[in-house]
Enzyme design. Structure first.
Site, PDB file in Angstrom:
ATOM      1  N   ASP A   1      -7.619  -8.434  -4.024  1.00 44.65           N
ATOM      2  CA  ASP A   1      -7.495  -7.002  -3.773  1.00 44.65           C
ATOM      3  C   ASP A   1      -8.032  -6.212  -4.968  1.00 44.65           C
ATOM      4  O   ASP A   1      -7.404  -6.191  -6.022  1.00 44.65           O
ATOM      5  CB  ASP A   1      -6.036  -6.624  -3.515  1.00 44.65           C
ATOM      6  CG  ASP A   1      -5.866  -5.132  -3.272  1.00 44.65           C
ATOM      7  OD1 ASP A   1      -6.872  -4.472  -2.943  1.00 44.65           O
ATOM      8  OD2 ASP A   1      -4.744  -4.627  -3.411  1.00 44.65           O
TER       9      ASP A   1
ATOM     10  N   HIS B   1      -6.474  -7.040   0.327  1.00 44.26           N
ATOM     11  CA  HIS B   1      -5.563  -5.896   0.250  1.00 44.26           C
ATOM     12  C   HIS B   1      -4.526  -5.932   1.366  1.00 44.26           C
ATOM     13  O   HIS B   1      -3.348  -5.691   1.138  1.00 44.26           O
ATOM     14  CB  HIS B   1      -6.355  -4.591   0.319  1.00 44.26           C
ATOM     15  CG  HIS B   1      -5.491  -3.383   0.182  1.00 44.26           C
ATOM     16  ND1 HIS B   1      -4.802  -3.090  -0.979  1.00 44.26           N
ATOM     17  CD2 HIS B   1      -5.167  -2.393   1.063  1.00 44.26           C
ATOM     18  CE1 HIS B   1      -4.105  -1.972  -0.815  1.00 44.26           C
ATOM     19  NE2 HIS B   1      -4.305  -1.539   0.408  1.00 44.26           N
TER      20      HIS B   1
ATOM     21  N   ASP C   1       0.839  -1.187   0.000  1.00 42.33           N
ATOM     22  CA  ASP C   1       0.000   0.000   0.000  1.00 42.33           C
ATOM     23  C   ASP C   1       0.889   1.258   0.000  1.00 42.33           C
ATOM     24  O   ASP C   1       1.850   1.347  -0.752  1.00 42.33           O
ATOM     25  CB  ASP C   1      -0.967  -0.054   1.191  1.00 42.33           C
ATOM     26  CG  ASP C   1      -2.058   0.993   1.149  1.00 42.33           C
ATOM     27  OD1 ASP C   1      -3.079   0.762   0.475  1.00 42.33           O
ATOM     28  OD2 ASP C   1      -1.883   2.057   1.777  1.00 42.33           O
TER      29      ASP C   1
END
Length: 304
Positions: free
Chosen positions: A249, A279, A123
């Site tokens: 994700d 995710h 991320d």
């Protein structure tokens, strides 16, 4: 603007997180400073591994990977970004910028572990970490990237636009349930509470609300030109670079293709799309991710 400090009692009942606290004083700019918290496990002289989290999580996300990597002989360092986890939190959304976050994390890295290190990033940990790799490739022995990218404008996905709007305007921005919904395996009530722990009130969520709007996914946004300038150096990075993305994700699925195609060190690596993996891959597939780091470190000669 105030620099908020989350009360220690908020973290009193965190499950499976026995790690000692470590602190670094960050120069935020504008005459302000903040305490940054980080996990530091394993022998101090062991080969270092950096674990960079993203939005809106903190080093608790790495609690399953840290022991595996420490037992494999690494010094494992997992910082809480400013505005997240046990770190201090400026309460002004406008104070958070992409450039400032890069600078704050670079300060921490230079002071705490300046030796070449393996990097795992997910991320926003990738938006920050991959930029750092481009700036100082010799400081990174290898990279494992999961559910992340280094955007430089273009056209964002509808899934991302919906998330950006939700983070900006939703009156019910509860962090723990967000984490639970974005994993492929369910979280316990104690784990959900652990993700809520850093954010006792709305002002403490300024960083978490700010981050999605800072992702430079549209032309003309701040950060686009910086990332465009970073990409040639990142593409030339020729040390082992592995992608391990989650098949479940919706935000970053498919982004690994650009990393694999463009980055020199990604050529010929055993890239995988991990099953039953959302995710927040560190919750769903911690063993596979840790083993990926160990494998890349071995290829790089980054072992004790």
């Amino acid at each position: 603007m105030q620099i908020l400090r989350t009360p220690a009692e908020r973290f009193a009942d965190i499950p499976d997180y026995p790690f000692a606290e470590n602190w670094f004083e960050v120069d935020l700019g504008d005459g302000l400073t903040a305490r940054q918290h980080y996990v530091d496990e394993g022998a101090k002289d062991a080969p270092p591994v950096l674990l960079f989290h993203g939005e809106p999580s903190w080093s608790f996300l790495y609690r399953k990977m840290i022991p595996i990597l420490a037992d494999a002989g690494f010094r494992v360092l997992a910082p809480d970004l400013i505005g997240f986890g046990k770190s201090d939190k400026p309460d002004d959304i406008a104070f958070y910028t992409y450039a400032r976050h890069v600078d704050w994390l670079k300060q921490w890295r230079a002071a705490v572990e300046p030796r070449p290190a393996a990097l795992f990033c997910q991320d926003w940990g990738g938006l920050l970490g991959l930029r750092m790799v481009a700036h100082d490739p010799n400081l990174f022995a290898c990279v494992v990237a999961s559910n992340t990218f280094l955007p430089a404008g273009g056209t964002p996905s509808q899934a991302f636009l919906a998330w950006r709007e939700f983070a900006k305007s939703s009156p019910d921005f509860h962090i723990g349930p967000l984490l639970d919904r974005a994993t492929a395996t369910p979280r316990s009530e104690a784990e959900i509470a652990a993700y809520d722990a850093p954010f006792p009130d709305e002002p403490s969520k300024a960083g978490a609300r700010a981050f999605p709007a800072l992702v430079p996914v549209e032309d003309g946004m701040p950060g686009v030109e910086d990332n465009k300038r970073a990409w040639p150096a990142l593409a030339a990075y020729d040390k082992p670079f592995l992608t391990l993305f989650g098949e479940d994700d919706p935000i970053t699925k498919g982004s690994e293709k650009l990393l694999i195609e463009r980055i020199a060190g990604a050529q010929g690596q055993p890239h995988r799309t991990l099953p039953t993996c959302g995710h927040f891959c560190q919750e769903d597939q911690p063993e596979a991710l840790a083993q990926g780091v160990i494998e890349m470190a071995g290829k790089a000669g980054h072992l004790a």
